[in-house]
Design a protein around this motif. Structure first.
Motif, short mmCIF file in Angstrom:
data_model
loop_
_atom_site.label_atom_id
_atom_site.label_comp_id
_atom_site.label_asym_id
_atom_site.label_seq_id
_atom_site.Cartn_x
_atom_site.Cartn_y
_atom_site.Cartn_z
N GLU A 69 1.02 -1.10 -0.08
CA GLU A 69 0.16 -0.02 -0.15
C GLU A 69 1.14 1.21 0.03
O GLU A 69 0.50 2.23 -0.34
CB GLU A 69 -0.99 0.01 1.27
N GLU A 70 2.13 1.08 0.52
CA GLU A 70 3.02 2.06 0.53
C GLU A 70 3.63 1.98 -0.96
O GLU A 70 4.40 1.25 -1.27
CB GLU A 70 4.18 2.06 1.39
N ARG A 71 3.22 3.09 -1.71
CA ARG A 71 3.68 3.20 -3.04
C ARG A 71 5.18 2.85 -3.69
O ARG A 71 5.30 2.02 -4.43
CB ARG A 71 3.07 4.57 -3.88
N GLU A 72 5.87 3.45 -3.02
CA GLU A 72 7.58 3.51 -3.46
C GLU A 72 8.00 1.97 -2.83
O GLU A 72 8.63 1.32 -3.55
CB GLU A 72 8.25 4.50 -3.12
N LEU A 73 7.48 1.61 -1.43
CA LEU A 73 8.02 0.39 -1.09
C LEU A 73 7.49 -0.67 -1.74
O LEU A 73 7.90 -1.59 -2.19
CB LEU A 73 7.50 0.39 0.41
N GLY A 74 6.06 -0.32 -2.18
CA GLY A 74 5.51 -1.53 -3.29
C GLY A 74 6.31 -2.04 -4.44
O GLY A 74 6.53 -2.88 -4.96
N LYS A 75 6.70 -0.79 -5.04
CA LYS A 75 7.66 -0.94 -6.23
C LYS A 75 9.03 -1.63 -5.71
O LYS A 75 9.51 -2.40 -6.68
CB LYS A 75 7.83 0.59 -6.78
N LEU A 76 9.44 -1.42 -4.91
CA LEU A 76 10.69 -1.86 -4.54
C LEU A 76 10.55 -3.37 -4.13
O LEU A 76 11.21 -4.10 -4.63
CB LEU A 76 11.24 -1.30 -3.15
N LEU A 77 9.33 -4.06 -3.59
CA LEU A 77 9.15 -5.17 -3.43
C LEU A 77 8.91 -5.89 -4.39
O LEU A 77 9.16 -6.89 -4.62
CB LEU A 77 7.99 -5.22 -2.36
N GLU A 173 19.21 -5.46 11.19
CA GLU A 173 18.07 -6.15 10.98
C GLU A 173 17.58 -6.01 9.69
O GLU A 173 17.43 -7.19 8.96
CB GLU A 173 16.92 -5.88 11.72
N MET A 174 17.62 -4.88 8.86
CA MET A 174 17.23 -4.77 7.57
C MET A 174 18.32 -5.54 6.56
O MET A 174 17.99 -6.22 5.72
CB MET A 174 17.19 -3.33 7.30
N SER A 175 19.43 -5.55 7.08
CA SER A 175 20.60 -6.05 6.21
C SER A 175 20.48 -7.55 6.07
O SER A 175 20.99 -8.32 5.33
CB SER A 175 21.95 -5.65 6.69
N GLN A 176 19.64 -8.20 6.94
CA GLN A 176 19.65 -9.80 6.87
C GLN A 176 18.52 -10.28 6.40
O GLN A 176 18.27 -11.24 5.80
CB GLN A 176 19.09 -10.25 8.44
N THR A 177 17.49 -9.27 5.50
CA THR A 177 16.60 -9.68 4.93
C THR A 177 16.80 -10.18 3.43
O THR A 177 17.96 -9.91 2.91
CB THR A 177 15.61 -8.43 4.59
N ARG A 178 16.09 -10.98 2.72
CA ARG A 178 16.23 -11.55 1.56
C ARG A 178 16.30 -10.20 0.50
O ARG A 178 17.26 -10.60 -0.32
CB ARG A 178 14.99 -12.40 1.16
N THR A 179 15.53 -9.05 0.70
CA THR A 179 15.73 -8.30 -0.27
C THR A 179 17.05 -7.44 -0.28
O THR A 179 17.83 -7.01 -1.09
CB THR A 179 14.64 -7.03 -0.15
N ALA A 180 17.70 -7.32 1.19
CA ALA A 180 18.85 -6.79 1.13
C ALA A 180 19.99 -7.73 0.72
O ALA A 180 20.91 -7.41 0.09
CB ALA A 180 19.03 -6.51 2.65
N ARG A 181 19.86 -8.86 0.85
CA ARG A 181 21.01 -9.80 0.26
C ARG A 181 21.02 -9.83 -1.26
O ARG A 181 22.10 -9.87 -1.88
CB ARG A 181 20.70 -11.22 0.60
N ALA A 182 19.68 -9.72 -1.80
CA ALA A 182 19.71 -9.55 -3.14
C ALA A 182 20.49 -8.19 -3.67
O ALA A 182 21.18 -8.19 -4.60
CB ALA A 182 18.15 -9.54 -3.52
#
Length: 194
Positions: A69-77, A173-182
């Motif tokens: 629902e957060e427009r820019e975050l949705g684009k990143l995801l 914590e953020m750096s451990q996420t799958r998105t940060a690893r990618a």
């Protein structure tokens, strides 16, 4: 022991809409503004960047829906999902990668525009096979190359916003996420940290 991410602090700065031009007439297609939506919290933001663990992760899917629902975050995801799907076709899964953990200061330097040696730790993926496969695909597959550059730009934009209010433990914590690893894998093969 790391402190837990804040579950009450907004992860991203609130966007304030520009004041409406009173001379413009309202379009009938515009929906009336409903009740104020709660901004996504730091805890939810980090959980969304990690994606649900499996089909039964109801909380993970609830948070992911809120994040979209957060427009820019949705684009990143969406961009993250696209590159991770393409990487999985080469047998590269984020859960298999155990990158070096860059210090929060390194994430902050990158968010503030520094490049080169001071941020090279962000490329802390050591899996030779994953690096070689990703680099080869980046070189030879224009669709993957476009998806990668789009993803890296979106991650960069969101990181800049998140870093402003994030505490050190939240950056970790953020750096451990799958998105940060990618991001760490693709940023390294694309030369983002050079």
């Amino acid at each position: 022991e790391l402190a837990s991410p804040r579950s009450d602090a907004a992860a991203l700065a609130e966007k304030h809409a520009a004041p409406e031009d009173v001379s413009q007439t309202s379009l009938p297609l515009q929906s009336p503004t409903g009740p104020e939506r709660m901004p996504i919290t730091v805890t939810e933001f980090i959980k969304a960047l990690n994606f649900p663990d499996n089909a039964d992760d109801r909380e993970g899917f609830r948070v992911l829906r809120r994040a979209f629902e957060e427009r820019e975050l949705g684009k990143l995801l969406q961009a993250s999902q696209d590159v991770q799907t393409q990487l999985s076709q080469d047998g590269i899964y984020m859960d298999d990668l155990t990158p070096d953990k860059p210090l929060p200061a390194v994430w902050r330097r990158f968010a503030n525009g520094q490049r080169g040696l001071t941020v090279s730790a962000l490329g802390g993926i050591r899996d030779r096979s994953a690096l070689t496969l990703a680099k080869t695909r980046l070189k030879n597959d224009p669709v993957f190359r476009d998806a990668t550059h789009h993803f890296l730009r979106k991650f960069d934009q969101i990181l800049i916003e998140f870093e402003e209010s994030a505490e050190d433990n939240e950056l970790l914590e953020m750096s451990q996420t799958r998105t940060a690893r990618a991001f760490m894998l693709l940023g390294r093969v694309a030369g983002s940290f050079d």
